[in-house]
Design a protein around this motif. Structure first.
Motif, short mmCIF file in Angstrom:
data_model
loop_
_atom_site.label_atom_id
_atom_site.label_comp_id
_atom_site.label_asym_id
_atom_site.label_seq_id
_atom_site.Cartn_x
_atom_site.Cartn_y
_atom_site.Cartn_z
N GLU B 102 -39.83 -22.36 38.76
CA GLU B 102 -39.35 -21.55 37.65
C GLU B 102 -37.97 -22.02 37.18
O GLU B 102 -37.71 -22.07 35.98
CB GLU B 102 -39.28 -20.08 38.08
CG GLU B 102 -39.04 -19.16 36.89
CD GLU B 102 -38.96 -17.70 37.30
OE1 GLU B 102 -39.53 -17.32 38.33
OE2 GLU B 102 -38.32 -16.95 36.55
N THR B 108 -42.95 -19.36 34.97
CA THR B 108 -43.36 -18.94 36.32
C THR B 108 -44.61 -19.70 36.75
O THR B 108 -45.39 -20.14 35.91
CB THR B 108 -43.62 -17.42 36.36
OG1 THR B 108 -44.48 -17.08 35.27
CG2 THR B 108 -42.33 -16.65 36.25
N GLU B 112 -46.75 -14.67 34.15
CA GLU B 112 -45.47 -13.97 34.38
C GLU B 112 -45.63 -12.60 35.05
O GLU B 112 -45.01 -12.34 36.09
CB GLU B 112 -44.73 -13.80 33.05
CG GLU B 112 -43.31 -13.31 33.23
CD GLU B 112 -42.55 -13.26 31.91
OE1 GLU B 112 -43.16 -13.46 30.84
OE2 GLU B 112 -41.33 -13.03 31.96
N GLN B 115 -46.87 -12.84 38.62
CA GLN B 115 -45.83 -13.39 39.50
C GLN B 115 -44.81 -12.31 39.88
O GLN B 115 -44.46 -12.16 41.05
CB GLN B 115 -45.13 -14.55 38.79
CG GLN B 115 -44.02 -15.21 39.61
CD GLN B 115 -44.57 -16.18 40.65
OE1 GLN B 115 -45.30 -17.08 40.30
NE2 GLN B 115 -44.22 -15.98 41.90
#
Lengths: 197, 197
Positions: B102, B108, B112, B115
């Motif tokens: 990242e 990510t 996103e 994560q």
């Protein structure tokens, strides 16, 4: 229980732009309602935490009734379980008072920022304390099962197990409270108010 | 390492309102810088968690070198300490890769929202797992100190204590990571982007 003023269509004073002054009140009422639902859910979790952790402590403290049975306070880990349960029960009682105060009066018991950080910080620390105590107690209870203690005084070991199970249930609800109060803290940090949910 | 385009005063194309098109780029650069600092701090905590939990597991796993000494895997709580340390070390390794990914690529590793929730959820659960394991191990280590095991094989008990202390240090850093990833989740929930710190 006070609530902010609301305006029905027929009651608003005549004005060239009647929608503009009504709009902030409408938003405020919705936000206050959301905050009340949110706080009521926290109160339910607090109550569950209180009941389970208090029961856990009481079950542990009343575990040595016979004069010849083992005494729970002779075991470090059981003292830890009792103390953690009692601390969490006391804390939950205070938090329930604070929560009812906030729901009924619309303001926090302590200054807002202090209250939010106090709640979240203590929730996190006490959740770790409680899971730590219950894990410690579980290992001791398991060790005792292999000794003469549990053969001679089966009731002592059963009551310890019940106390530990209640403590784990208390931890579950305290963990849920911790998630919710964490959410409130970040809302405050970002928006400058706990009302922005 | 890619960075968003920046415009120096001398390089901006002539326009009647030269400040307006430059403004969004400037804000974006500041936000990206803040996010990078934030992610770098998480990476430091991940690295510390990895080192401490891995060391804890290794110290526990190498605790039975003599053929006649007690075996750590004969004790439930020590197996728990080893397993929790190993799980947290593996998880921290994965999170370090995700964090470096990242920081260097600006996106990510997983989608996103997945994560952010993955990080926070696992941080919370594994922090509870680790403190639970270390508390359980501590009670067992304390119980062993009153027996012949620690009199005959003092090294075994000392090495268990070191493993437990390392595990507690790992928990400390995992708890700090958990606070930071929790903050990221709420930022995303409120603003729809992890960039709004």
């Amino acid at each position: 229980m006070r609530s902010p003023p609301s305006h029905r269509n027929g009651e608003t004073p005549p004005s060239p732009h009647p929608r503009i002054p009504a709009s902030p009140h409408f938003q405020s009422t919705v936000t206050v309602q959301k905050l009340k639902r949110f706080n009521s859910l926290i109160l339910v979790f607090r109550f569950a935490t209180f009941i389970f952790s208090l029961s856990s402590s009481v079950f542990m403290a009343t575990n040595s009734r016979d004069s010849d049975s083992p005494r729970w306070y002779d075991f470090d880990a059981f003292r830890y379980v009792f103390a953690a349960g009692a601390i969490v029960a006391l804390y939950s009682l205070f938090e329930m008072v604070a929560s009812v105060w906030e729901i009924t009066r619309g303001i926090t018991l302590l200054p807002e920022i202090v209250q939010l950080w106090f709640d979240f910080g203590h929730d996190q620390v006490f959740a770790y304390l409680l899971i730590s105590a219950e894990s410690a107690g579980t290992v001791l209870a398991k060790t005792l099962k292999g000794t003469n203690t549990c053969t001679a005084w089966g009731g002592f070991c059963v009551q310890s197990d019940i106390s530990l199970a209640l403590g784990f249930a208390g931890f579950l609800f305290l963990g849920l409270s911790s998630l919710m109060t964490g959410f409130r803290v970040v809302c405050f940090m970002i928006n400058g108010s706990r009302f922005h949910l």
